[in-house]
Design a protein around this motif. Structure first.
Motif, PDB file in Angstrom:
ATOM      1  N   GLU A  21      47.096  94.594  69.849  1.00 18.77           N
ATOM      2  CA  GLU A  21      46.710  93.485  71.435  1.00 18.77           C
ATOM      3  C   GLU A  21      47.882  93.198  72.076  1.00 18.77           C
ATOM      4  O   GLU A  21      47.973  93.527  72.913  1.00 18.77           O
ATOM      5  CB  GLU A  21      45.768  93.078  70.381  1.00 18.77           C
ATOM      6  CG  GLU A  21      44.945  92.419  72.079  1.00 18.77           C
ATOM      7  CD  GLU A  21      43.347  91.505  71.515  1.00 18.77           C
ATOM      8  OE1 GLU A  21      42.504  90.596  72.067  1.00 18.77           O
ATOM      9  OE2 GLU A  21      43.297  91.205  70.772  1.00 18.77           O
ATOM     10  N   ARG A  22      48.529  92.047  71.459  1.00 17.29           N
ATOM     11  CA  ARG A  22      49.456  90.859  71.519  1.00 17.29           C
ATOM     12  C   ARG A  22      50.056  91.822  72.648  1.00 17.29           C
ATOM     13  O   ARG A  22      50.609  91.610  73.161  1.00 17.29           O
ATOM     14  CB  ARG A  22      50.298  90.674  70.903  1.00 17.29           C
ATOM     15  CG  ARG A  22      50.578  89.988  70.798  1.00 17.29           C
ATOM     16  CD  ARG A  22      52.002  88.875  70.042  1.00 17.29           C
ATOM     17  NE  ARG A  22      50.945  89.083  68.867  1.00 17.29           N
ATOM     18  CZ  ARG A  22      51.317  87.397  68.861  1.00 17.29           C
ATOM     19  NH1 ARG A  22      51.422  86.418  69.559  1.00 17.29           N
ATOM     20  NH2 ARG A  22      50.773  86.495  67.548  1.00 17.29           N
ATOM     21  N   VAL A  23      50.829  92.940  72.428  1.00 17.73           N
ATOM     22  CA  VAL A  23      51.707  93.770  72.623  1.00 17.73           C
ATOM     23  C   VAL A  23      51.535  94.321  73.884  1.00 17.73           C
ATOM     24  O   VAL A  23      52.201  94.731  74.888  1.00 17.73           O
ATOM     25  CB  VAL A  23      52.818  94.945  71.524  1.00 17.73           C
ATOM     26  CG1 VAL A  23      53.619  96.039  72.259  1.00 17.73           C
ATOM     27  CG2 VAL A  23      53.467  94.406  70.255  1.00 17.73           C
ATOM     28  N   ARG A  24      50.161  95.057  74.470  1.00 17.38           N
ATOM     29  CA  ARG A  24      49.423  95.349  74.361  1.00 17.38           C
ATOM     30  C   ARG A  24      49.282  94.395  75.683  1.00 17.38           C
ATOM     31  O   ARG A  24      49.363  95.238  77.055  1.00 17.38           O
ATOM     32  CB  ARG A  24      48.072  96.545  74.567  1.00 17.38           C
ATOM     33  CG  ARG A  24      48.357  97.977  73.537  1.00 17.38           C
ATOM     34  CD  ARG A  24      47.151  98.642  74.075  1.00 17.38           C
ATOM     35  NE  ARG A  24      47.340  99.861  72.869  1.00 17.38           N
ATOM     36  CZ  ARG A  24      47.648 100.929  73.119  1.00 17.38           C
ATOM     37  NH1 ARG A  24      48.725 100.984  74.470  1.00 17.38           N
ATOM     38  NH2 ARG A  24      48.447 102.174  72.759  1.00 17.38           N
ATOM     39  N   ASN A  25      48.863  93.497  75.560  1.00 14.21           N
ATOM     40  CA  ASN A  25      49.099  92.524  76.668  1.00 14.21           C
ATOM     41  C   ASN A  25      50.532  92.077  76.907  1.00 14.21           C
ATOM     42  O   ASN A  25      50.443  90.417  77.433  1.00 14.21           O
ATOM     43  CB  ASN A  25      48.239  91.502  75.843  1.00 14.21           C
ATOM     44  CG  ASN A  25      47.029  91.345  76.119  1.00 14.21           C
ATOM     45  OD1 ASN A  25      46.521  92.249  77.080  1.00 14.21           O
ATOM     46  ND2 ASN A  25      46.024  91.499  74.953  1.00 14.21           N
ATOM     47  N   MET A  26      51.074  92.868  76.668  1.00 19.82           N
ATOM     48  CA  MET A  26      53.034  92.112  77.370  1.00 19.82           C
ATOM     49  C   MET A  26      53.214  91.596  76.948  1.00 19.82           C
ATOM     50  O   MET A  26      55.015  91.016  77.339  1.00 19.82           O
ATOM     51  CB  MET A  26      52.651  92.499  78.816  1.00 19.82           C
ATOM     52  CG  MET A  26      52.627  93.200  79.941  1.00 19.82           C
ATOM     53  SD  MET A  26      53.960  94.749  79.035  1.00 19.82           S
ATOM     54  CE  MET A  26      52.550  96.363  80.222  1.00 19.82           C
ATOM     55  N   HIS A  27      53.372  90.861  75.546  1.00 16.46           N
ATOM     56  CA  HIS A  27      54.262  89.582  74.010  1.00 16.46           C
ATOM     57  C   HIS A  27      55.044  90.919  73.739  1.00 16.46           C
ATOM     58  O   HIS A  27      54.231  91.575  73.426  1.00 16.46           O
ATOM     59  CB  HIS A  27      53.090  88.953  73.448  1.00 16.46           C
ATOM     60  CG  HIS A  27      53.521  87.348  73.207  1.00 16.46           C
ATOM     61  ND1 HIS A  27      54.285  87.554  72.813  1.00 16.46           N
ATOM     62  CD2 HIS A  27      53.378  86.745  73.359  1.00 16.46           C
ATOM     63  CE1 HIS A  27      55.286  86.680  72.419  1.00 16.46           C
ATOM     64  NE2 HIS A  27      54.495  85.785  73.070  1.00 16.46           N
ATOM     65  N   GLU A  48      50.267 105.383  65.287  1.00 15.45           N
ATOM     66  CA  GLU A  48      51.213 106.296  64.989  1.00 15.45           C
ATOM     67  C   GLU A  48      51.557 105.989  66.565  1.00 15.45           C
ATOM     68  O   GLU A  48      52.016 107.587  66.696  1.00 15.45           O
ATOM     69  CB  GLU A  48      51.544 107.120  64.287  1.00 15.45           C
ATOM     70  CG  GLU A  48      51.406 106.819  62.875  1.00 15.45           C
ATOM     71  CD  GLU A  48      52.722 107.320  62.285  1.00 15.45           C
ATOM     72  OE1 GLU A  48      53.694 108.054  63.035  1.00 15.45           O
ATOM     73  OE2 GLU A  48      52.742 107.161  60.753  1.00 15.45           O
ATOM     74  N   LYS A  49      50.846 105.551  67.812  1.00 17.72           N
ATOM     75  CA  LYS A  49      50.866 106.178  68.672  1.00 17.72           C
ATOM     76  C   LYS A  49      52.130 105.167  69.782  1.00 17.72           C
ATOM     77  O   LYS A  49      51.883 103.627  69.397  1.00 17.72           O
ATOM     78  CB  LYS A  49      49.902 105.963  70.069  1.00 17.72           C
ATOM     79  CG  LYS A  49      50.523 105.950  71.593  1.00 17.72           C
ATOM     80  CD  LYS A  49      48.941 105.913  72.277  1.00 17.72           C
ATOM     81  CE  LYS A  49      49.134 105.930  73.649  1.00 17.72           C
ATOM     82  NZ  LYS A  49      47.638 105.847  74.753  1.00 17.72           N
ATOM     83  N   TYR A  50      53.318 105.712  69.877  1.00 16.54           N
ATOM     84  CA  TYR A  50      54.231 103.994  70.738  1.00 16.54           C
ATOM     85  C   TYR A  50      54.378 103.429  71.718  1.00 16.54           C
ATOM     86  O   TYR A  50      52.659 103.574  72.511  1.00 16.54           O
ATOM     87  CB  TYR A  50      55.625 105.127  71.376  1.00 16.54           C
ATOM     88  CG  TYR A  50      56.845 104.203  71.974  1.00 16.54           C
ATOM     89  CD1 TYR A  50      58.073 104.326  71.254  1.00 16.54           C
ATOM     90  CD2 TYR A  50      57.048 104.313  73.347  1.00 16.54           C
ATOM     91  CE1 TYR A  50      59.129 103.489  71.618  1.00 16.54           C
ATOM     92  CE2 TYR A  50      57.981 103.035  73.116  1.00 16.54           C
ATOM     93  CZ  TYR A  50      59.193 102.776  72.557  1.00 16.54           C
ATOM     94  OH  TYR A  50      59.688 102.274  72.910  1.00 16.54           O
ATOM     95  N   LEU A  51      54.370 102.057  71.191  1.00 14.67           N
ATOM     96  CA  LEU A  51      53.841 101.166  71.672  1.00 14.67           C
ATOM     97  C   LEU A  51      55.486 100.457  72.605  1.00 14.67           C
ATOM     98  O   LEU A  51      55.279  99.388  73.565  1.00 14.67           O
ATOM     99  CB  LEU A  51      53.059  99.707  71.143  1.00 14.67           C
ATOM    100  CG  LEU A  51      51.885 100.401  70.872  1.00 14.67           C
ATOM    101  CD1 LEU A  51      51.607  99.483  69.312  1.00 14.67           C
ATOM    102  CD2 LEU A  51      51.140 100.588  72.016  1.00 14.67           C
ATOM    103  N   GLY A  52      56.206 100.254  71.924  1.00 15.32           N
ATOM    104  CA  GLY A  52      58.181  99.819  72.564  1.00 15.32           C
ATOM    105  C   GLY A  52      58.706  99.721  70.703  1.00 15.32           C
ATOM    106  O   GLY A  52      58.763 100.476  69.595  1.00 15.32           O
TER     107      GLY A  52
END
Length: 399
Positions: A15-21, A49-53
């Motif tokens: 959730e944090r990463v998807r919110n661009m943190h 295992e979906k890519y986030l960054g």
């Protein structure tokens, strides 16, 4: 086929990463591939295992991964870091007027997708602070790119000086040090810079942080425009910047106060450099304000150092801000001006404003908000990353 090792994170981390943190904390990690080398670039994936960054991994730090890209096509070679540098410099040349391009912040960490890196330009020298292992391992490419891009833009950079002295480096498994990375032909570790047509001596070897606080450049102009015919007190003057701007703005009298004799000596050198005569006062700001007669000043500037750098001391810090602003308010006449700042990251804008409001109640005055701002745009806040927002600056009329 990607050949980066994987870090699988939990739902809270996702959730944090998807919110661009850009930070993945130790507690956000479910599992990792084995034998990840600290400082290595890893792929961050969710439970499916979906890519986030992708980002720098460091097992020494509570910030386990610092994300630098969300694009699976990035290769993280020299060209990648040169593009990052180009984006950062192009942005600064867009938002900083030409008269102030002699000195500005070039790289501002996470805001420029270069986590743990700060770079300031002082005339022909770059002063750098590296706070992450991932950047430390790639700084050769980054520094080379900085010199190349500046040259392409018509700027001659002759040296790079590193101020890597923060205790944060220890948390990254790095040693503290300072010194030339690329020694300038002019080996002096001081430069004269120009800001808002005023000159300052910058000591990038021994000055605070990288040598000079560039973030208040446009707030200083606001004080200049309001200071005409005023009696001005610049508290915590440091380099004398607000005081000098008030002086050239036509203030009737300017006093520059600081608790540090060294700071006042540095300010006096800047006054001399600009042929400006300003009275200096060596005193604690709280003590001085508590004992001055009412109406001695029409305009008081409060720009203290951060009252806290830790979350657990925020309550006492806010009480400090409240008291300092109260002392200033009770000293000002009706129609007097108060410029007040906080550079404490943990004191939010809401918290700081509430401390000021409480101070006004205690001082039995009302406040009209003239201006509310933050740092100059070479220190941009990245939305969704509150750690990039730190400076709050208000100007009020007291009545």
């Amino acid at each position: 086929m990607r050949n980066f090792k994987k870090v699988i994170i939990n739902e809270r981390g996702e959730e944090r990463v998807r919110n661009m943190h850009p930070w993945v904390f130790e507690g956000n990690i479910d599992r990792t591939d084995e034998d990840i080398i600290d400082g290595e670039i890893v792929d961050v994936l969710n439970k499916k295992e979906k890519y986030l960054g992708s980002g720098f991994y460091n097992s020494n730090s509570k910030i386990r991964v610092r994300i630098i890209s969300r694009n699976t096509n990035d290769k993280f070679d020299y060209d990648f870091f040169k593009r990052r540098v180009l984006y950062a410099i192009d942005y600064r040349l867009k938002v900083i007027d030409k008269e102030n391009q002699n000195a500005f912040r070039v790289i501002y960490g996470e805001s420029d997708e270069m986590p743990g890196l700060t770079v300031d330009k002082f005339d022909d020298v770059l002063a750098s602070e590296v706070l992450s292992l991932g950047i430390e391992k790639r700084k050769d490419d980054i520094y080379k790119a900085l010199i190349e891009v500046f040259k392409e833009k018509g700027f001659n950079i002759t040296g790079i000086y590193e101020r890597c002295e923060s205790p944060i480096r220890e948390k990254e498994g790095l040693e503290e040090y300072k010194g030339w990375y690329l020694e300038s032909p002019n080996k002096e570790t001081k430069r004269i810079i120009t800001e808002n047509n005023l000159k300052y001596i910058v000591d990038f070897e021994n000055g605070q942080k990288t040598g000079f606080f560039l973030d208040q450049k446009y707030n200083r102009l606001k004080v200049r425009y309001l200071a005409k015919d005023m009696k001005v007190l610049d508290c915590c003057t440091h380099t004398g910047a607000f005081a000098m701007n008030a002086y050239v703005g036509g203030a009737k009298r300017v006093d520059a106060l600081d608790v540090s004799e060294k700071a006042l000596n540095d300010a006096k050198e800047n006054f001399k450099l600009n042929n400006i005569k300003i009275n200096t006062i060596c005193s604690d700001a709280f003590e001085y304000l508590e004992n001055i007669p009412k109406k001695k000043y029409d305009f008081i500037v409060l720009d203290p150092p951060a009252f806290t750098k830790e979350k657990n001391t925020i309550k006492s810090a806010l009480k400090g801000y409240e008291r300092l602003n109260y002392l200033a308010m009770k000293s000002l006449p009706r129609g007097g001006l108060l410029a007040t700042a906080s550079c404490s990251h943990f004191a939010t804008e809401k918290d700081f404003k509430e401390a000021i409001r409480k101070a006004s109640v205690k001082a039995d005055v009302k406040l009209k908000l003239i201006d509310a701002s933050g740092p100059s745009p070479d220190h941009p806040e990245l939305l969704g990353v509150p750690e990039t927002k730190y400076l709050k600056f208000f100007i009020f009329e007291v009545f």
